[in-house]
Design an enzyme around this catalytic site. Structure first.
Site, short mmCIF file in Angstrom:
data_model
loop_
_atom_site.label_atom_id
_atom_site.label_comp_id
_atom_site.label_asym_id
_atom_site.label_seq_id
_atom_site.Cartn_x
_atom_site.Cartn_y
_atom_site.Cartn_z
NE ARG A 171 43.79 31.15 31.96
CZ ARG A 171 43.55 32.37 31.77
NH1 ARG A 171 42.44 32.73 32.59
NH2 ARG A 171 43.78 33.08 30.83
CG ASN B 133 35.79 38.21 36.96
OD1 ASN B 133 37.23 38.27 37.33
ND2 ASN B 133 35.67 37.70 35.68
CB ALA C 187 45.05 40.85 35.65
CE1 TYR D 139 39.44 34.77 30.94
CE2 TYR D 139 40.65 35.63 29.21
CZ TYR D 139 40.73 35.45 30.52
OH TYR D 139 41.70 35.26 31.29
NE ARG E 57 40.99 39.32 28.52
CZ ARG E 57 41.12 39.14 29.92
NH1 ARG E 57 39.91 39.38 30.50
NH2 ARG E 57 41.89 38.95 30.71
CG HIS F 91 37.96 33.92 38.71
ND1 HIS F 91 38.54 35.11 38.22
CD2 HIS F 91 38.12 33.85 39.93
CE1 HIS F 91 39.22 35.72 39.62
NE2 HIS F 91 38.84 34.85 40.60
CD GLU G 231 38.22 35.52 44.03
OE1 GLU G 231 38.36 35.46 45.10
OE2 GLU G 231 39.16 35.31 43.12
N PRO H 67 39.45 44.67 35.01
CG PRO H 67 41.57 44.41 35.46
CD PRO H 67 40.39 44.56 36.13
CG ASN H 68 42.47 43.60 30.19
OD1 ASN H 68 42.38 44.50 29.28
ND2 ASN H 68 43.22 43.29 31.16
C1 DQA Z 1 39.51 36.03 35.23
C2 DQA Z 1 40.95 35.46 35.33
C3 DQA Z 1 42.16 36.16 35.67
O1 DQA Z 1 43.08 35.52 35.82
C4 DQA Z 1 42.14 37.14 34.42
O2 DQA Z 1 43.50 37.92 34.37
C5 DQA Z 1 40.95 37.77 33.89
C6 DQA Z 1 39.65 37.12 33.78
C7 DQA Z 1 38.41 35.21 34.56
O3 DQA Z 1 37.34 35.67 34.66
O4 DQA Z 1 38.53 34.10 34.30
O5 DQA Z 1 41.01 38.76 33.35
O6 DQA Z 1 39.20 36.86 36.09
#
Ligand code: DQA
Length: 149
Positions: free
Chosen positions: A107, A74, A77, A23, A18, A100, A98, A10-11
C-alpha cells in the site's frame, strides 16, 4: 487452556463500512465471533477488545501479563506512528503477534514501517480476517514452544 487477548486498534470498529475494498465487508462483531471460534478449535480462550485510543491499548498491553498468555495485536494506524505502543509491548513478558488485515507492504509508503514489528514475535499481514486466525495459531505455537523449552 491458553488465554489470548486480541486487541484491535483505531477505526477497526468501522469494519464492514470502512474502505470495504481493502478491509472487506464483515463487521468487527462478526470478526470477533470468528476469533472466539478459531481460538476454541485451537484450544484457546479468546478475549477481544477494540479502542480508538492509544492510551487504552497501552493500558491493556500493560495489564495483559496478569490474565493472558499471549497478545494478538492489530495496532491499526498506530502501527506506523506509536513508539508508546512499541514500548508497552517491549515492557511486558507476554508474547505479542502483530496482525494486519491488509498487506501493509503493498500500500502507501508510510504503511511500510511498523514500530511494533521489532518487539513482536512476528507479523502477519495481508490475509484479511484470516490474518487473525494465523495470529492465534502463531500465538499458540509460540506458547507450546515455551512449554517445551
Ligand atoms: C491495518 C493497516 C493499517 O495501515 C491501517 O491504518 C489500519 C488497518 C490493517 O489491518 O490492515 O487501520 O492495521
Amino acid at each position: 487452556m491458553h488465554q489470548l487477548l486480541v486487541l484491535h486498534g483505531p477505526n477497526l470498529n468501522l469494519l464492514g463500512s470502512r474502505e470495504t475494498s481493502i478491509y472487506g465487508a464483515g463487521s468487527l462483531e462478526e470478526l470477533d465471533r470468528k476469533l472466539v471460534e478459531w481460538g476454541k478449535s485451537a484450544g484457546a480462550e479468546v478475549t477481544a477488545r477494540q479502542s480508538n485510543a492509544e492510551a487504552d491499548l497501552i493500558q491493556w498491553i500493560q495489564e495483559a501479563p496478569s490474565r493472558y498468555d499471549a497478545i494478538v495485536l492489530n495496532p491499526g494506524a498506530f502501527t506506523h506512528t506509536s513508539i508508546a505502543i512499541r514500548d508497552a509491548i517491549a515492557s511486558v513478558p507476554t508474547p505479542t503477534i502483530e496482525v494486519h488485515l491488509s498487506n501493509i507492504y503493498a500500500r502507501e509508503e508510510f504503511r511500510r514501517h511498523s514500530y511494533a514489528a521489532a518487539v513482536t514475535i512476528g507479523q502477519i499481514s495481508g490475509f484479511g480476517p484470516y490474518s487473525y486466525c494465523l495470529g492465534i495459531r502463531a500465538a499458540i505455537q509460540t506458547l507450546k514452544g515455551e512449554e517445551t523449552e
